[in-house]
Scaffold this motif. Structure first.
Motif, PDB file in Angstrom:
ATOM      1  N   THR A 117       0.835  -1.205   0.000  1.00  0.00           N
ATOM      2  CA  THR A 117       0.000   0.000   0.000  1.00  0.00           C
ATOM      3  C   THR A 117       0.869   1.255   0.000  1.00  0.00           C
ATOM      4  N   ALA A 118       1.937   1.231   0.779  1.00  0.00           N
ATOM      5  CA  ALA A 118       2.859   2.372   0.795  1.00  0.00           C
ATOM      6  C   ALA A 118       3.466   2.593  -0.585  1.00  0.00           C
ATOM      7  N   ARG A 119       3.845   1.514  -1.267  1.00  0.00           N
ATOM      8  CA  ARG A 119       4.407   1.658  -2.614  1.00  0.00           C
ATOM      9  C   ARG A 119       3.343   2.149  -3.592  1.00  0.00           C
ATOM     10  N   TYR A 120       2.116   1.684  -3.407  1.00  0.00           N
ATOM     11  CA  TYR A 120       1.017   2.129  -4.271  1.00  0.00           C
ATOM     12  C   TYR A 120       0.838   3.647  -4.178  1.00  0.00           C
ATOM     13  N   LEU A 121       0.895   4.171  -2.963  1.00  0.00           N
ATOM     14  CA  LEU A 121       0.718   5.616  -2.784  1.00  0.00           C
ATOM     15  C   LEU A 121       1.879   6.408  -3.379  1.00  0.00           C
ATOM     16  N   LYS A 122       2.991   5.729  -3.638  1.00  0.00           N
ATOM     17  CA  LYS A 122       4.122   6.386  -4.301  1.00  0.00           C
ATOM     18  C   LYS A 122       4.101   6.165  -5.811  1.00  0.00           C
ATOM     19  N   GLY A 123       3.046   5.482  -6.303  1.00  0.00           N
ATOM     20  CA  GLY A 123       2.887   5.316  -7.741  1.00  0.00           C
ATOM     21  C   GLY A 123       3.198   3.949  -8.292  1.00  0.00           C
ATOM     22  N   ASP A 124       3.619   2.998  -7.448  1.00  0.00           N
ATOM     23  CA  ASP A 124       3.937   1.649  -7.905  1.00  0.00           C
ATOM     24  C   ASP A 124       2.703   0.765  -7.772  1.00  0.00           C
ATOM     25  N   THR A 125       2.078   0.445  -8.902  1.00  0.00           N
ATOM     26  CA  THR A 125       0.845  -0.354  -8.880  1.00  0.00           C
ATOM     27  C   THR A 125       1.072  -1.768  -9.413  1.00  0.00           C
ATOM     28  N   THR A 126       2.322  -2.214  -9.446  1.00  0.00           N
ATOM     29  CA  THR A 126       2.625  -3.509 -10.056  1.00  0.00           C
ATOM     30  C   THR A 126       2.337  -4.690  -9.134  1.00  0.00           C
ATOM     31  N   ASP A 127       2.291  -4.462  -7.850  1.00  0.00           N
ATOM     32  CA  ASP A 127       2.106  -5.566  -6.903  1.00  0.00           C
ATOM     33  C   ASP A 127       1.131  -5.120  -5.823  1.00  0.00           C
ATOM     34  N   LEU A 128      -0.134  -5.427  -6.028  1.00  0.00           N
ATOM     35  CA  LEU A 128      -1.169  -4.947  -5.112  1.00  0.00           C
ATOM     36  C   LEU A 128      -1.379  -5.928  -3.956  1.00  0.00           C
ATOM     37  N   PRO A 129      -1.827  -5.444  -2.815  1.00  0.00           N
ATOM     38  CA  PRO A 129      -2.102  -6.332  -1.672  1.00  0.00           C
ATOM     39  C   PRO A 129      -3.322  -7.197  -1.929  1.00  0.00           C
ATOM     40  N   PHE A 130      -3.437  -8.286  -1.184  1.00  0.00           N
ATOM     41  CA  PHE A 130      -4.651  -9.088  -1.276  1.00  0.00           C
ATOM     42  C   PHE A 130      -5.733  -8.435  -0.416  1.00  0.00           C
ATOM     43  N   PRO A 131      -6.988  -8.519  -0.833  1.00  0.00           N
ATOM     44  CA  PRO A 131      -8.061  -7.843  -0.083  1.00  0.00           C
ATOM     45  C   PRO A 131      -8.392  -8.589   1.205  1.00  0.00           C
ATOM     46  N   HIS A 132      -8.493  -7.854   2.280  1.00  0.00           N
ATOM     47  CA  HIS A 132      -8.872  -8.427   3.573  1.00  0.00           C
ATOM     48  C   HIS A 132      -9.414  -7.311   4.438  1.00  0.00           C
ATOM     49  N   ARG A 133     -10.427  -7.634   5.225  1.00  0.00           N
ATOM     50  CA  ARG A 133     -11.070  -6.584   6.011  1.00  0.00           C
ATOM     51  C   ARG A 133     -10.353  -6.262   7.309  1.00  0.00           C
ATOM     52  N   TYR A 134      -9.756  -7.256   7.972  1.00  0.00           N
ATOM     53  CA  TYR A 134      -9.302  -7.012   9.343  1.00  0.00           C
ATOM     54  C   TYR A 134      -7.933  -7.596   9.663  1.00  0.00           C
ATOM     55  N   ILE A 135      -7.184  -8.019   8.662  1.00  0.00           N
ATOM     56  CA  ILE A 135      -5.873  -8.595   8.959  1.00  0.00           C
ATOM     57  C   ILE A 135      -4.948  -7.569   9.596  1.00  0.00           C
ATOM     58  N   SER A 136      -5.124  -6.293   9.252  1.00  0.00           N
ATOM     59  CA  SER A 136      -4.287  -5.254   9.865  1.00  0.00           C
ATOM     60  C   SER A 136      -4.494  -5.198  11.373  1.00  0.00           C
ATOM     61  N   SER A 137      -5.725  -5.422  11.816  1.00  0.00           N
ATOM     62  CA  SER A 137      -6.003  -5.339  13.253  1.00  0.00           C
ATOM     63  C   SER A 137      -5.233  -6.396  14.027  1.00  0.00           C
ATOM     64  N   ASP A 138      -5.043  -7.587  13.426  1.00  0.00           N
ATOM     65  CA  ASP A 138      -4.281  -8.626  14.109  1.00  0.00           C
ATOM     66  C   ASP A 138      -2.836  -8.183  14.323  1.00  0.00           C
ATOM     67  N   LEU A 139      -2.260  -7.571  13.316  1.00  0.00           N
ATOM     68  CA  LEU A 139      -0.901  -7.047  13.460  1.00  0.00           C
ATOM     69  C   LEU A 139      -0.844  -5.985  14.542  1.00  0.00           C
ATOM     70  N   TYR A 140      -1.809  -5.073  14.564  1.00  0.00           N
ATOM     71  CA  TYR A 140      -1.788  -3.989  15.549  1.00  0.00           C
ATOM     72  C   TYR A 140      -1.868  -4.538  16.976  1.00  0.00           C
ATOM     73  N   LYS A 141      -2.654  -5.589  17.168  1.00  0.00           N
ATOM     74  CA  LYS A 141      -2.769  -6.162  18.514  1.00  0.00           C
ATOM     75  C   LYS A 141      -1.460  -6.812  18.960  1.00  0.00           C
ATOM     76  N   VAL A 142      -0.785  -7.476  18.025  1.00  0.00           N
ATOM     77  CA  VAL A 142       0.519  -8.046  18.367  1.00  0.00           C
ATOM     78  C   VAL A 142       1.502  -6.936  18.710  1.00  0.00           C
ATOM     79  N   MET A 143       1.453  -5.848  17.967  1.00  0.00           N
ATOM     80  CA  MET A 143       2.342  -4.719  18.245  1.00  0.00           C
ATOM     81  C   MET A 143       2.005  -4.067  19.585  1.00  0.00           C
ATOM     82  N   GLU A 144       0.738  -4.068  19.954  1.00  0.00           N
ATOM     83  CA  GLU A 144       0.367  -3.566  21.279  1.00  0.00           C
ATOM     84  C   GLU A 144       0.984  -4.454  22.353  1.00  0.00           C
ATOM     85  N   GLY A 145       0.860  -5.769  22.180  1.00  0.00           N
ATOM     86  CA  GLY A 145       1.466  -6.683  23.139  1.00  0.00           C
ATOM     87  C   GLY A 145       2.973  -6.518  23.209  1.00  0.00           C
ATOM     88  N   ALA A 146       3.617  -6.312  22.063  1.00  0.00           N
ATOM     89  CA  ALA A 146       5.059  -6.098  22.040  1.00  0.00           C
ATOM     90  C   ALA A 146       5.435  -4.817  22.781  1.00  0.00           C
TER      91      ALA A 146
END
Length: 676
Positions: free
Chosen positions: A74-103
């Motif tokens: 997504t960060a690369r997309y916002l810089k103009g690189d559209t060659t490799d898009l993320p897979f669609p998911h509604r809440y996978i980011s939240s799982d990462l954020y919770k692990v980072m909270e625990g860390a």
């Protein structure tokens, strides 16, 4: 960063919980001693913290790396690189954020430059994946949501930002990001991620409550999220910044629920599923998805405490009583119904086919501990404790790398019940439960102490030490305890100078002779009026009265004063309310705050619990396997074959420890007698 930092880390809940119905005695805020100010020294919780740091959090980071990759794309997309898009998911980011909270919580007590560098790198990626206006959601930012369809009514996340708030999880994701960003800021003093969180919160306030030309045709969205979470996070954001905007936003999201948008469908599209059937102040019974419900009720308690909002209190009282009187398993588990992962009818509490999501038990802890801080009534802490020791801890194995999503009270060792597994799973496609454990367990010591100017409350017991600032000076406290396996806790009080205050010790429901838990669902088979606890001060027993579940000791305290709390740890037999049909003529065994279960191949329908004198029940520590050191209850049983009845014995283990020795049959509710 907007506002001024006005609070230290707030742990599970937050500082300054006011009681909206307080009397003159209870007008001052009840302040929590946060977990990073409590040093654990015990044999029960401290090893779990080591497992968190060494196993669970690193393992969870590995499993949530796809979410990092999505953010990088997504960060690369916002810089103009559209060659490799993320897979669609509604809440996978939240799982990462919770692990980072625990860390982040680990970093507070165990600084680790390697872990901190890993966090900084991911935070940089998150900041680059955020749009200039503050929006942050991988699928809509990159446009991959336009071709996304799944079982959620074919709509999934909608095809553009905030077009399907009911199920997109846009606000749920960023709510978990706020909590993690706050934790990291307080752990390290670095505010880069906190700035990302605040930028997003201001964006959401504009889009949802003011109107932004770039979204929803410039009209305010004015809709509550389908999955509650941002409300809790906004209160935390208010606590740490002092910016009233965030508290007002939390209240607005609560107040529009059930008003501005009410779904009209069935199942996950029903009005009750996400508690949108009524305004929150008019809701009187828990409905729908259990995790969403508990996060909402916890947020209502938070906002009540901080904004002096009394209108939520009758609803919270009614909801809580319905939970403990009709809807909660003896484990503290909630949400018995598959499909909606939520609440069914009153007294619908199946054993083998129950759901009881681990996240719902986490929510039960969050809600009840907030209610305790708001009301100072120990009954809420009693429920939080039982949910924590039983259902929450059952959610992860003793090694910290296999998990339960579903928590039944009966298993045959073969039937698949746990999202494709007969027992524990190494991970889940929907990984909310393991990641919730990653952030909850490090905070447990933050539920042990709270205070105001006149009172120090000791809520949970474990060997630990802390220092509390009282008007008369600093008070150092040390506990030595074998809880939850042993009932004696020795507390040493060391004020820097003599001072008077009330020391309030929670006397749990389970030691008051009538029942294991507050509420009408469960009661002891042989209730007693005999006192099963006592308090000694400097070696002399004190005659202490109970008020709201606390034994209060008022005196002038001097250095070296000791208090000994002795709670009887007798094995108890529990029966259910008659309307819980699955438990008719069945009993469950508890000892202290722990529910016990039978595990093994010897479980058969012809076994039953006879009349058993207390002196025939043995408690012995297990000497082998991963359960070494855990007390087992050796329970005499009767086995009937034809007309012949013979005595036998079964080993019961704490419910939280089952399925650590393989996929064996397990049983909580055992026959009290055999039907002819």
């Amino acid at each position: 960063m907007t506002g001024k930092v006005i609070a230290v880390f707030t742990g599970l809940v937050f500082l300054g919980c006011m009681n909206p119905t307080a009397n003159q005695e209870e007008e001052t805020p009840l302040q929590q001693i946060t977990f990073n100010n409590v040093t654990l020294e015990d044999a029960f919780w401290k090893p779990r913290l080591d497992i968190q740091a060494n196993t669970l959090v690193p393992y969870a980071f590995e499993k949530t790396h796809p979410a990092v990759e999505n953010l990088e794309k997504t960060a690369r997309y916002l810089k103009g690189d559209t060659t490799d898009l993320p897979f669609p998911h509604r809440y996978i980011s939240s799982d990462l954020y919770k692990v980072m909270e625990g860390a982040s919580y680990i970093l507070m007590t165990n600084p680790d430059p390697v872990l901190e560098k890993k966090m900084d790198d991911i935070i940089e990626t998150i900041s680059q994946a955020q749009k200039e206006d503050g929006y942050l959601y991988v699928a809509h930012t990159t446009g991959v949501s336009k071709n996304y369809h799944d079982h959620w009514g074919g709509a999934g996340m909608g095809d553009k930002p905030y077009s399907f708030v009911l199920h997109s999880h846009e606000l749920y994701n960023v709510g978990h990001m706020y909590e993690a960003a706050i934790a990291y800021y307080l752990a390290t003093g670095k505010d880069k991620w906190l700035q990302v969180a605040e930028k997003n919160a201001r964006h959401i306030n504009k889009v949802f409550f003011e109107g932004d030309p770039g979204y929803n045709n410039g009209e305010p969205v004015n809709q509550a999220p389908g999955h509650q979470e941002i409300e809790l996070a906004l209160v935390k954001l208010y606590n740490v910044t002092g910016n009233r905007l965030y508290l007002d936003m939390a209240k607005k999201f609560l107040d529009i629920r059930g008003k501005t948008y009410i779904p009209d469908g069935e199942g996950v599209m029903s009005a009750t599923y996400a508690q949108q059937h009524l305004p929150v102040a008019e809701q009187t019974r828990p409905t729908g998805h259990a995790v969403r419900a508990m996060y909402q009720y916890a947020a209502m308690a938070d906002v009540s405490s901080r904004a002096d909002v009394q209108v939520y209190r009758p609803a919270l009282d009614s909801i809580w009583h319905n939970l403990v009187d009709t809807r909660m398993h003896i484990t503290g588990g909630l949400g018995a119904m598959h499909g909606i992962e939520g609440f069914g009818p009153d007294y619908a509490l199946p054993n083998k086919d129950t759901y009881n999501e681990t996240c719902a038990a986490v929510g039960n802890v969050l809600f009840n501990y907030r209610m305790f801080l708001m009301t100072r009534d120990a009954k809420y802490a009693d429920v939080a404790e039982v949910a924590l020791f039983n259902n929450v801890l059952a959610g992860v194995n003793l090694e910290g790398n296999r998990f339960f999503y579903v928590n039944p009270l009966e298993a045959d060792g073969e039937t698949t019940f746990n999202h494709g597994h007969a027992g524990r799973a190494p991970w889940f496609g929907t990984a909310c439960c393991p990641t919730n454990l990653a952030r909850l367990i490090p905070q447990v010591s933050g539920m042990m102490y709270s205070h105001d100017d006149d009172d120090i409350y000791i809520t949970f017991y474990a060997s630990n030490s802390t220092t509390i600032s009282m008007p008369g000076g600093q008070v150092a406290i040390q506990q030595i305890s074998g809880y939850p396996f042993e009932g004696t806790t020795r507390i040493t009080i060391n004020p820097e100078k003599k001072q008077q205050f009330n020391l309030k010790l929670r006397i749990p429901t389970w030691v008051q002779g009538k029942k294991f838990l507050p509420g009408d669902l469960y009661s002891f088979v042989n209730p007693t009026s005999q006192k099963e606890w006592k308090v000694l001060v400097n070696g002399r027993e004190e005659d202490v009265d109970l008020k709201h579940g606390f034994a209060a000791i008022k005196r002038e305290w001097s250095e070296g004063d000791t208090v000994e709390l002795i709670l009887d740890m007798n094995v108890k037999f529990n029966k259910s309310h008659d309307l819980v049909l699955e438990n008719k003529d069945k009993l469950a065994v508890t000892r202290g705050p722990l529910l016990y279960c039978a595990e093994g191949d010897r479980l058969r329908d012809n076994l039953y619990i006879p009349e058993v004198p207390q002196n025939e029940i043995k408690v012995e520590k297990i000497t082998d396997s991963v359960l070494r050191g855990i007390p087992a209850v050796l329970l005499p049983l009767a086995e009937k074959e034809g007309e012949t009845v013979r005595k036998t014995e079964v080993e019961l283990i704490p419910y939280y420890s089952w399925n650590n020795r393989g996929n064996l049959p397990m049983l909580v509710w055992m026959n009290a007698r055999l039907n002819d």
